[in-house]
Design a protein around this motif. Structure first.
Motif, short mmCIF file in Angstrom:
data_model
loop_
_atom_site.label_atom_id
_atom_site.label_comp_id
_atom_site.label_asym_id
_atom_site.label_seq_id
_atom_site.Cartn_x
_atom_site.Cartn_y
_atom_site.Cartn_z
N GLU A 58 27.06 -5.21 23.83
CA GLU A 58 27.70 -3.92 23.57
C GLU A 58 29.02 -4.12 22.83
OE1 GLU A 58 27.89 -1.45 27.05
OE2 GLU A 58 25.97 -2.18 27.80
N LEU A 59 29.04 -5.10 21.95
CA LEU A 59 30.25 -5.44 21.22
C LEU A 59 30.48 -4.47 20.07
CD1 LEU A 59 29.54 -9.26 21.01
CD2 LEU A 59 31.34 -8.22 22.38
N ASP A 60 31.74 -4.15 19.82
CA ASP A 60 32.08 -3.35 18.64
C ASP A 60 33.17 -4.02 17.79
OD1 ASP A 60 34.41 -2.92 20.09
OD2 ASP A 60 33.97 -0.83 20.53
N ASP A 61 33.61 -5.22 18.23
CA ASP A 61 34.59 -5.97 17.44
C ASP A 61 34.57 -7.42 17.92
OD1 ASP A 61 36.46 -6.48 15.54
OD2 ASP A 61 38.10 -5.35 16.49
N LEU A 62 35.17 -8.29 17.13
CA LEU A 62 35.33 -9.69 17.50
C LEU A 62 36.82 -10.02 17.50
CD1 LEU A 62 32.45 -11.30 15.38
CD2 LEU A 62 32.49 -10.92 17.86
N PRO A 63 37.26 -10.97 18.32
CA PRO A 63 38.69 -11.25 18.44
C PRO A 63 39.27 -11.85 17.16
CG PRO A 63 37.39 -12.85 19.68
CD PRO A 63 36.45 -11.78 19.25
N ALA A 64 40.55 -11.61 16.96
CA ALA A 64 41.23 -12.06 15.75
C ALA A 64 41.33 -13.57 15.65
CB ALA A 64 42.63 -11.44 15.69
N ASP A 65 41.16 -14.27 16.78
CA ASP A 65 41.26 -15.74 16.77
C ASP A 65 39.89 -16.42 16.80
OD1 ASP A 65 40.65 -14.99 19.33
OD2 ASP A 65 42.16 -16.26 20.30
N LEU A 66 38.82 -15.70 16.38
CA LEU A 66 37.48 -16.31 16.35
C LEU A 66 37.46 -17.58 15.51
CD1 LEU A 66 34.44 -15.69 17.23
CD2 LEU A 66 34.15 -14.90 14.87
N ALA A 67 38.34 -17.67 14.53
CA ALA A 67 38.37 -18.85 13.66
C ALA A 67 38.74 -20.12 14.40
CB ALA A 67 39.33 -18.61 12.50
N ARG A 68 39.17 -20.00 15.64
CA ARG A 68 39.39 -21.21 16.44
C ARG A 68 38.09 -21.99 16.62
NH1 ARG A 68 42.04 -18.87 21.76
NH2 ARG A 68 41.54 -21.00 22.51
N LEU A 69 36.96 -21.30 16.48
CA LEU A 69 35.66 -21.98 16.52
C LEU A 69 35.43 -22.61 15.15
CD1 LEU A 69 33.62 -19.19 18.38
CD2 LEU A 69 34.69 -21.23 19.38
N HIS A 70 36.12 -23.69 14.90
CA HIS A 70 36.24 -24.23 13.54
C HIS A 70 34.96 -24.90 13.03
CE1 HIS A 70 36.80 -28.45 14.99
NE2 HIS A 70 37.27 -27.82 16.07
N ARG A 71 33.99 -25.13 13.92
CA ARG A 71 32.71 -25.71 13.48
C ARG A 71 31.61 -24.65 13.37
NH1 ARG A 71 32.26 -31.31 14.02
NH2 ARG A 71 30.00 -31.10 14.25
N LEU A 72 31.94 -23.39 13.62
CA LEU A 72 30.93 -22.32 13.64
C LEU A 72 30.31 -22.13 12.26
CD1 LEU A 72 29.69 -20.19 15.57
CD2 LEU A 72 31.38 -18.58 14.66
N ARG A 73 28.98 -22.28 12.19
CA ARG A 73 28.24 -22.12 10.93
C ARG A 73 27.40 -20.86 10.92
NH1 ARG A 73 24.35 -24.97 9.53
NH2 ARG A 73 23.71 -25.74 11.60
N VAL A 74 26.97 -20.39 12.12
CA VAL A 74 26.03 -19.28 12.20
C VAL A 74 26.47 -18.33 13.30
CG1 VAL A 74 23.63 -18.63 12.69
CG2 VAL A 74 24.11 -20.75 11.44
N ILE A 75 26.47 -17.03 12.99
CA ILE A 75 26.73 -16.04 14.03
C ILE A 75 25.71 -14.91 13.92
CG2 ILE A 75 28.44 -14.78 12.62
CD1 ILE A 75 29.92 -14.24 15.33
N PHE A 76 25.08 -14.57 15.05
CA PHE A 76 24.15 -13.45 15.17
C PHE A 76 24.78 -12.39 16.08
CE2 PHE A 76 21.09 -17.02 14.62
CZ PHE A 76 20.46 -16.58 13.46
N CYS A 77 24.86 -11.17 15.59
CA CYS A 77 25.36 -10.07 16.42
C CYS A 77 24.49 -8.84 16.23
CB CYS A 77 26.81 -9.75 16.06
SG CYS A 77 28.00 -11.00 16.60
N ALA A 78 23.18 -9.02 16.18
CA ALA A 78 22.26 -7.89 16.02
C ALA A 78 22.28 -7.00 17.27
CB ALA A 78 20.84 -8.40 15.78
N ASN A 79 21.96 -5.72 17.06
CA ASN A 79 21.81 -4.79 18.17
C ASN A 79 23.04 -4.73 19.06
OD1 ASN A 79 18.73 -6.05 17.77
ND2 ASN A 79 18.82 -3.82 17.94
N ASN A 80 24.17 -4.51 18.43
CA ASN A 80 25.42 -4.25 19.13
C ASN A 80 25.95 -2.89 18.68
OD1 ASN A 80 26.66 -6.54 20.97
ND2 ASN A 80 25.53 -7.59 19.35
N ARG A 81 27.26 -2.70 18.72
CA ARG A 81 27.85 -1.40 18.40
C ARG A 81 28.89 -1.47 17.28
NH1 ARG A 81 28.86 1.13 24.49
NH2 ARG A 81 26.66 1.18 25.13
#
Length: 447
Positions: A58-81
């Motif tokens: 039920e997400l409608d935003d992501l935190p401003a410090d998501l970039a701390r996940l410095h190895r993140l290559r893929v993000i799926f956020c289907a079927n949220n808000r």
């Protein structure tokens, strides 16, 4: 089977596992827990996490410090808000794949596009415009935009010479921009269900009506497979005839509209190497649409798996698959002939991939899935020629892959390679026609 999101981690992780440290060192994290915000404990995986799947929350935003996940290559956020693609994504330096299917997104800020973006999925949202910045992502290969409200594409996409797959079906486009059809590597394009093509699709449905078969008249049995647009089941009719039943997943699929697929199936007609539609489903308990098809023999199996995160636009073959050269040639010749047939019937397939081909290992093959098919008469003749050339490029890719499954010493590999190179020529207008390719393949197969 159309545009398929690659296999994700089948194991669902719990918040308890995350909070206890049990997931220390994980490269993938999949959480379905009604989340309304990203758990702080996710950052304990910052040095290892590469794939984050937050779909179905039920997400409608992501935190401003998501970039701390410095190895993140893929993000799926289907079927949220989400109503806006989060700008923080653009600050994730390693992020290559962004999937926000089936939200309520109407705004895509330029700043939300990561610099390394290769694969973007925004299917089934409310997007009317896209930023010019999208065309300034040189690694862009695959973009899924079906089921939005687009009236135009950013002209800057003309610079994306690596773009290979584009889904723009079921939008509000009044035509295709000329620059789009000259992109050197664009191969798999779906554009049905737009205002400029819907009249032709409706005409096909009206003048070649398909028999209706009600759900209650079918004994639905085991699931045989799943594609981007629907689930396929074995079923039996009241007279005992065994059939395959495809039930569409929703009003908008990754490829576009189910009605476009129905219209294309009718337009395609009959061919020995095509899997035809023999009926249209009615009376489904949930109101879903569907197709009845002949049941292909048990000896047939899928030639390859859909693209993975790593392969992006190319299918994934079993490394142990080896084909006798004669069988590979027979498969290729059949597919070339089927493609020439579709073009003569006024269609592009739009999804000529090994994962949409069933084969028996001895050279017999069947091409299915018309979810990305488009009507050639919906565009001017010079554009239709270039759309056909895209299908030919897809055949060239298939030919390369089939050759790779053969013994390296096979004498037919050299002429197969020569033909494949002609099909994938970066100059769209220099590629041979599907009819010429089919003729050449028949000659090779008869040697």
């Amino acid at each position: 089977m159309g545009l398929s999101i690659p296999s994700q981690d089948p194991r669902l992780h719990t918040l308890e596992q995350l909070r206890s440290g049990a997931l220390h060192g994980a490269q993938r994290l999949t959480v379905r827990a009604g989340l309304r915000e990203l758990p702080e404990e996710v950052y304990t995986l910052a040095d290892t996490l590469e794939v984050l799947d937050l779909s179905g929350n039920e997400l409608d935003d992501l935190p401003a410090d998501l970039a701390r996940l410095h190895r993140l290559r893929v993000i799926f956020c289907a079927n949220n808000r989400f109503t806006r693609l989060p700008e923080v994504l653009g600050r994730c330096e390693a992020l290559e794949m962004v999937g926000f299917k089936a939200n309520q997104i109407d705004t895509v800020p330029a700043a939300a596009l990561p610099p390394q973006l290769r694969w973007l999925i925004l299917t089934d949202n409310r997007i009317a415009t896209l930023p010019d910045e999208l065309g300034r992502r040189p690694r862009l290969q695959k973009v899924a935009l079906a089921g939005n409200r687009l009236t135009a594409l950013p002209a800057t996409l003309a610079a994306c010479e690596r773009l290979e797959l584009l889904r723009i079906s079921a939008n509000q486009l009044d035509g295709l921009p000329g620059w789009l059809l000259t992109l050197p590597r664009l191969t798999w394009l779906a554009h049905g269900g737009n205002p400029f093509s819907m009249a032709l699709e409706a005409d096909a449905l009206e003048h070649a009506p398909m028999p209706r078969v009600r759900w209650q008249e079918l004994d639905v049995q085991a699931q045989l497979g799943e594609g981007a647009s629907g689930h396929i089941y074995r079923a039996a009719r009241t007279d005992g005839e065994a059939v395959a039943l495809k039930v569409f997943k929703g009003e908008v699929t990754s490829d576009g509209l189910p009605l476009t697929e129905l219209a294309a199936c009718l337009q395609a007609g009959s061919h020995p190497q095509l899997i035809p539609a023999i009926g249209r489903l009615g009376g489904h308990p949930a109101g879903a649409d569907g197709l009845l098809m002949p049941l292909v023999g048990a000896e047939f199996r899928t030639l390859a798996a859909p693209p993975s995160l790593a392969s992006c636009t190319r299918d994934v073959y079993d490394p142990d698959l080896r084909l006798p050269p004669a069988a590979a040639l027979s498969i290729a010749a059949g597919m070339a002939d089927a493609l020439a047939h579709l073009h003569a019937r006024g269609l592009t397939h739009g999804d000529l991939y090994a994962h949409n081909i069933l084969h028996d290992g001895r050279g017999q093959a069947r091409l299915g899935d018309f979810g990305a098919a488009s009507f050639l008469a919906s565009v001017p003749p010079h554009q239709a020629a270039r759309l056909r050339a895209m299908d030919v490029r897809a055949f060239g890719c298939l030919l390369e892959e089939l050759a790779a499954c053969c013994d390296d010493a096979a004498p037919t590999l050299a002429p197969m390679s020569t033909l494949a190179q002609a099909c994938v020529d970066t100059d769209v207008d220099r590629r041979p026609s599907a009819e010429d390719v089919a003729r050449a393949m028949r000659q090779l197969a008869s040697r």
